[in-house]
Design an enzyme around this catalytic site. Structure first.
Site, short mmCIF file in Angstrom:
data_model
loop_
_atom_site.label_atom_id
_atom_site.label_comp_id
_atom_site.label_asym_id
_atom_site.label_seq_id
_atom_site.Cartn_x
_atom_site.Cartn_y
_atom_site.Cartn_z
N LYS A 182 2.12 11.07 -5.79
CA LYS A 182 2.57 9.58 -6.31
C LYS A 182 3.48 9.69 -7.49
O LYS A 182 3.22 10.66 -8.32
CB LYS A 182 0.96 8.83 -6.87
CG LYS A 182 1.41 7.45 -7.19
CD LYS A 182 0.24 6.77 -7.61
CE LYS A 182 0.23 5.38 -8.13
NZ LYS A 182 -0.93 4.73 -8.31
N SER A 194 -0.89 0.19 -6.75
CA SER A 194 0.13 1.02 -7.26
C SER A 194 0.23 1.95 -6.47
O SER A 194 1.47 2.59 -6.30
CB SER A 194 0.43 0.97 -8.69
OG SER A 194 -0.59 2.15 -8.97
N SER A 199 -5.52 0.25 -7.94
CA SER A 199 -4.50 0.99 -7.25
C SER A 199 -4.82 1.67 -6.15
O SER A 199 -3.94 2.42 -5.54
CB SER A 199 -3.68 1.30 -8.34
OG SER A 199 -3.14 0.51 -9.24
#
Length: 469
Positions: free
Chosen positions: A76, A151, A175
């Site tokens: 990520k 996210s 997220s």
């Protein structure tokens, strides 16, 4: 079965037995990314293919380091991976190359993972919709006109689209849960402190965000959590390694699940969300679980006010250097500026009161878990929205008063650091995925994964309903 349809532990066993080579897996992974990532935009900063193939061949020739040996992973884009850009989705950091691995990435490498690139994220991870001015928007593999959530939207979409078999993510405000629910995969927010952050900056006050695993099966979640977890002696909070994978076998018969629904009307829900959730819960009764409706255990608005105060306080601390520089502030997204400006306005007693509210909710939740083994909420209050939208402005006719109010349903667990697993929970009328949050008391990570594993054996939504790419 196609090599990319296989779950991560299954692939690991095949690699160990030399039924599949890391080079074959890498070649298939790169071909899949070439075929679908242009439409989905989940993988960013992809490394050179020849270099990756050389690493895969080297992995085939080397002794196995761990269960991730030879498995491609993309990190990520909030975490540093040596030699790769860490943009955090922000023009402020676009093009900056990491000089070293973050702790999490180093642990994945030590277990044998091959780092192929990054997964897309909103700017600084703010907002549960993955778009930014550096890499653009990630689209939902189930409907390319819709959001993949965030996210960890890039990670979830990459898993759903079979570009990855396992992925890391992070979760401050849903997220690891919202994008998992919207992409028909599993995502887990571990007990806070189980997966350590970076040993830098302020390390005592802010107990909101955590890294965690994403996968297409609960066993893969557990295995990745076991790699990610474990105390770091340079940090004041933490637990021993999770050791969840050996503990997810066995029955879940007799577990008591408290269904919180829309929290007594406090959380507006789009049409079909509650019905989809309740249909899944009825199916869960087939596992022998006792599902009971639970009244709202605490004032939702008190949780929300505590949450947005402590969140803005934390964001202001992390982004203050950018905000205080007028040139770099001009490059920040509106939500980041709003959060920092709010955080700057709070005095010490405002933070104290917010933390007292958090403490009151923790005590109430602890008492609630004397009755229930887990609490259940939808993973999101609406279905994936149009990818061009910045954020939803209303749900079921109720106006949203901030960029993140539409995700209020995730805050009860986030505020007090409880572990949560998103279960894929079927599909709505428009063919879009839904998810359920299974929330447990602190330290119940293995129990939640056991429940998820029995659910997966019953439903296997990720394999049963892949995206139509």
């Amino acid at each position: 079965m196609d090599i990319l349809e296989r779950e991560a532990l299954d692939l690991s066993a095949a690699l160990a037995a030399r039924e599949v080579s890391a080079a074959e897996l890498m070649e298939a992974t790169l071909a899949r990314i070439a075929a679908v990532n242009g439409a989905v935009n989940a993988i960013v900063s992809l490394r050179d293919g020849e270099a990756l193939m050389a690493e895969a061949r080297a992995a085939d020739a080397a002794p196995r380091q761990g269960w991730l040996h030879g498995i491609p992973i993309a990190i990520k884009d909030l975490a540093n991976a040596e030699g790769l850009p860490t943009s955090m989705g922000s023009p402020v950091f676009a093009g900056q190359v990491a000089a070293r691995d973050d702790l999490l990435v180093a642990r994945l490498r030590r277990a044998g993972a091959l780092i192929i690139g990054k997964t897309n994220t909103p700017e600084f991870g703010l907002g549960s919709h993955t778009f930014n001015p550096v890499h653009g928007a990630t689209r939902n593999p189930y409907d390319l006109t819709r959001s993949a959530g965030g996210s960890s939207g890039g990670a979830a979409a990459a898993l759903a689209a079979r570009m990855l078999c396992v992925a890391d993510g992070s979760d401050m405000m849903g997220s690891l849960r919202n994008p998992a629910g919207w992409n028909n995969v599993y995502g887990m927010r571990p007990t806070w402190g189980l997966v350590p952050g970076e040993p830098e900056g302020e390390m005592f006050l802010h107990q909101l965000a955590t890294a965690g695993p994403m996968a297409r099966s609960p066993a893969d979640l557990a295995a990745l959590l076991d790699v990610m977890s474990g105390a770091d002696p340079r940090q004041p909070h933490g637990f021993d390694q999770a050791d969840c994978l050996p503990r997810i076998g066995g029955s879940v018969g007799g577990l008591k699940l408290g269904w919180l629904g829309d929290w007594g009307g406090a959380f507006p829900m789009a049409e079909g969300i509650i019905a989809s959730s309740e249909a899944a819960l009825e199916q869960m009764g087939g596992l022998g679980c006792d599902v009971m409706a639970a009244p709202p255990p605490f004032a939702a608005e008190a949780i929300w006010e505590s949450w947005i105060t402590l969140r803005s306080f934390a964001v202001a601390g992390s982004l203050s250097a950018l905000y205080d520089d007028p040139a770099r502030r001009a490059l920040l997204k509106e939500a980041a500026i709003w959060e920092v400006a709010r955080g700057y306005r709070f005095d010490a007693m405002t933070i104290q009161r917010a933390s007292m509210q958090r403490s009151d909710w923790f005590r109430k939740a602890a008492a609630l878990f004397e009755t229930f083994d887990a609490l259940v909420l939808p993973s999101a209050q609406l279905w994936p929205f149009a990818v061009e939208e910045v954020h939803p402005e209303q749900i079921a006719g109720r106006e949203m008063d901030s960029y993140h109010r539409w995700m209020q349903v995730v805050t009860p667990a986030s505020l007090i650091g409880l572990p949560v697993v998103n279960l894929p929970a079927g599909f709505g009328a428009e063919g879009l995925p839904a998810g359920l949050q299974m929330i447990g008391p602190r330290g119940s990570d293995a129990l939640l994964l056991r429940l998820a594993a029995r659910w997966h054996e019953m439903t296997d939504w990720p394999q049963r309903r892949p995206p139509p790419l």
